[in-house]
Write a protein that holds these residues in place. Structure first.
Motif, short mmCIF file in Angstrom:
data_model
loop_
_atom_site.label_atom_id
_atom_site.label_comp_id
_atom_site.label_asym_id
_atom_site.label_seq_id
_atom_site.Cartn_x
_atom_site.Cartn_y
_atom_site.Cartn_z
N GLY A 129 109.30 45.36 22.37
CA GLY A 129 109.37 44.67 24.46
C GLY A 129 109.01 43.82 23.85
N SER A 130 107.96 42.79 22.86
CA SER A 130 106.78 41.74 23.20
C SER A 130 107.63 40.90 22.51
CB SER A 130 105.14 42.22 22.11
OG SER A 130 105.14 43.44 23.07
N PRO A 131 107.35 39.44 22.54
CA PRO A 131 108.14 38.12 21.68
C PRO A 131 107.74 38.34 20.34
CG PRO A 131 106.81 37.77 24.15
CD PRO A 131 106.14 39.00 23.66
N ALA A 132 108.24 38.27 19.39
CA ALA A 132 108.45 38.44 18.23
C ALA A 132 108.87 37.40 17.53
CB ALA A 132 108.93 39.73 17.53
N SER A 133 108.20 36.00 18.28
CA SER A 133 108.81 34.98 17.18
C SER A 133 107.47 34.46 16.53
CB SER A 133 108.96 33.42 18.26
OG SER A 133 108.32 32.78 18.89
N LEU A 134 107.37 33.73 16.00
CA LEU A 134 106.45 33.22 14.56
C LEU A 134 105.14 32.70 15.46
CD1 LEU A 134 105.20 32.73 11.87
CD2 LEU A 134 106.36 30.92 11.50
N ASP A 135 105.35 31.26 16.55
CA ASP A 135 104.85 31.31 17.61
C ASP A 135 103.64 32.19 18.49
OD1 ASP A 135 105.55 28.38 17.12
OD2 ASP A 135 106.26 27.96 18.66
N ALA A 136 104.61 33.52 18.67
CA ALA A 136 103.81 34.52 20.08
C ALA A 136 102.99 35.20 18.83
CB ALA A 136 104.76 34.77 20.00
N LEU A 137 103.12 35.44 17.74
CA LEU A 137 102.64 36.08 16.49
C LEU A 137 101.51 35.28 16.26
CD1 LEU A 137 105.10 38.00 14.44
CD2 LEU A 137 104.08 39.02 15.97
N CYS A 138 101.27 34.32 16.00
CA CYS A 138 99.92 33.39 15.97
C CYS A 138 99.22 33.09 16.88
CB CYS A 138 100.79 31.60 15.82
SG CYS A 138 100.82 31.53 13.72
N ASN A 139 99.18 32.94 18.08
CA ASN A 139 99.17 33.20 19.46
C ASN A 139 98.69 34.87 19.75
OD1 ASN A 139 99.69 30.63 20.43
ND2 ASN A 139 101.52 31.03 21.58
N ARG A 140 99.10 35.81 19.07
CA ARG A 140 98.39 36.82 19.09
C ARG A 140 97.39 37.22 18.96
NH1 ARG A 140 100.18 42.41 20.56
NH2 ARG A 140 102.22 41.64 21.68
N PHE A 141 97.60 36.66 17.65
CA PHE A 141 96.61 36.83 16.21
C PHE A 141 95.37 35.61 16.05
CE2 PHE A 141 100.05 39.29 14.11
CZ PHE A 141 99.48 40.94 14.37
N GLY A 142 95.58 34.87 16.64
CA GLY A 142 94.59 33.51 17.36
C GLY A 142 94.77 32.23 16.17
N ILE A 143 95.79 32.60 15.55
CA ILE A 143 95.14 31.64 14.70
C ILE A 143 96.34 30.35 15.30
CG2 ILE A 143 97.28 31.15 12.34
CD1 ILE A 143 98.04 33.85 12.42
N ASP A 144 95.69 29.40 14.26
CA ASP A 144 95.37 27.49 14.94
C ASP A 144 97.23 27.05 14.49
OD1 ASP A 144 95.56 25.34 15.47
OD2 ASP A 144 93.66 24.77 14.07
N LEU A 145 97.52 26.56 15.73
CA LEU A 145 99.16 26.45 15.50
C LEU A 145 98.97 24.71 16.24
CD1 LEU A 145 101.80 28.55 17.40
CD2 LEU A 145 101.69 28.56 15.33
N THR A 146 97.69 24.56 16.07
CA THR A 146 98.02 22.67 16.36
C THR A 146 98.71 22.16 15.26
OG1 THR A 146 95.22 23.45 16.66
CG2 THR A 146 96.33 20.65 16.38
N ALA A 147 99.00 21.80 13.80
CA ALA A 147 99.81 21.07 13.08
C ALA A 147 101.12 21.37 13.29
CB ALA A 147 98.90 21.80 11.99
N ARG A 148 101.12 22.57 13.50
CA ARG A 148 102.79 22.86 14.47
C ARG A 148 102.58 22.27 15.17
NH1 ARG A 148 106.66 28.03 15.31
NH2 ARG A 148 108.41 27.99 13.47
#
Length: 232
Positions: A129-148
């Motif tokens: 039931g939760s968003p499962a895009s790469l962006d959403a998962l990076c946000n969930r796990f605290g992975i830095d998305l600055t470059a993307r």
């Protein structure tokens, strides 16, 4: 155990409708840690670039016009050799594999028969039931998305991000793993996971109320789930 985490960019959604690969990126993982070995190539699709696809990856037909075609040994054959017998990992793997297998066949190369892991399916099972895009998962796990956020989609960048997501999805980085060769691949910083890492404080709960409700609904639809018997 050797894994290759990979991603592709394309001109569209379906190769049998005339769409082609334009970029392949991949990173190597051994025994749960990134080695620093990577594969990256831009591919001349020998066709125009639809605006919708360009808005995603910003690769124009003009930019790709002098790049090798997939049948060039530096692309298709080189990717097959990089992959070798590794387990393949991709997000929405059926999409990427559909294009890879189509291009291999078109180039007269053997199709891949490697084991394939789909992180999208893993994420949907773990977080129903939760968003499962790469962006959403990076946000969930605290992975830095600055470059993307700055540069947009890119097959090699997305492969690196997906590798971090995969490590989190499968239980976190293993203690004591050195990321061999990281000097070349990750900006000169050698990354080592210290043995027996301990968090300074408990990690805050990541589930929202909406996600908890979605999970309860998911459980309610199951027949006699084991954990309900244990808890009751």
């Amino acid at each position: 155990m050797r894994h290759v985490i990979f991603d592709t960019e394309t001109t569209g959604f379906e190769p049998r409708e005339g769409h082609r690969l334009v970029e392949i990126g991949a990173v190597e993982m051994k025994h749960g840690g990134l080695t620093g070995r990577t594969f990256h190539v831009y591919v001349n699709p020998e066709r125009d670039m639809p605006d919708g696809a360009y808005q995603v990856h910003k690769l124009s037909a003009e930019f790709l016009s002098d790049k090798p075609v997939f049948a060039d040994p530096s692309v298709g054959q080189a990717f097959v050799e990089f992959v070798d017998d590794a387990v393949l990992i991709a997000h929405n793997a059926s999409f990427d594999m559909n294009f890879i297998q189509f291009e291999l066949e078109k180039a007269g190369l053997p199709k891949l028969d490697n084991e394939v892991v789909d992180t999208l399916k893993i994420a949907k099972r773990r977080f129903p039931g939760s968003p499962a895009s790469l962006d959403a998962l990076c946000n969930r796990f605290g992975i830095d998305l600055t470059a993307r956020e700055k540069d947009g989609h890119g097959a090699l960048l997305d492969s690196r991000l997906l590798a971090e997501v995969y490590i989190e999805l499968t239980g976190g980085a293993q203690a004591g793993l050195a990321f061999e060769g990281a000097n070349a691949a990750f900006g000169g910083q050698r990354i080592i996971v210290p043995p027996n890492p301990v968090r300074a404080a408990p990690r805050k709960a990541l589930l929202t109320d909406a996600e908890k409700k979605a999970h309860e609904t998911f459980i309610a639809e199951m027949e006699n789930p084991l954990w309900r018997r244990v808890l009751n």
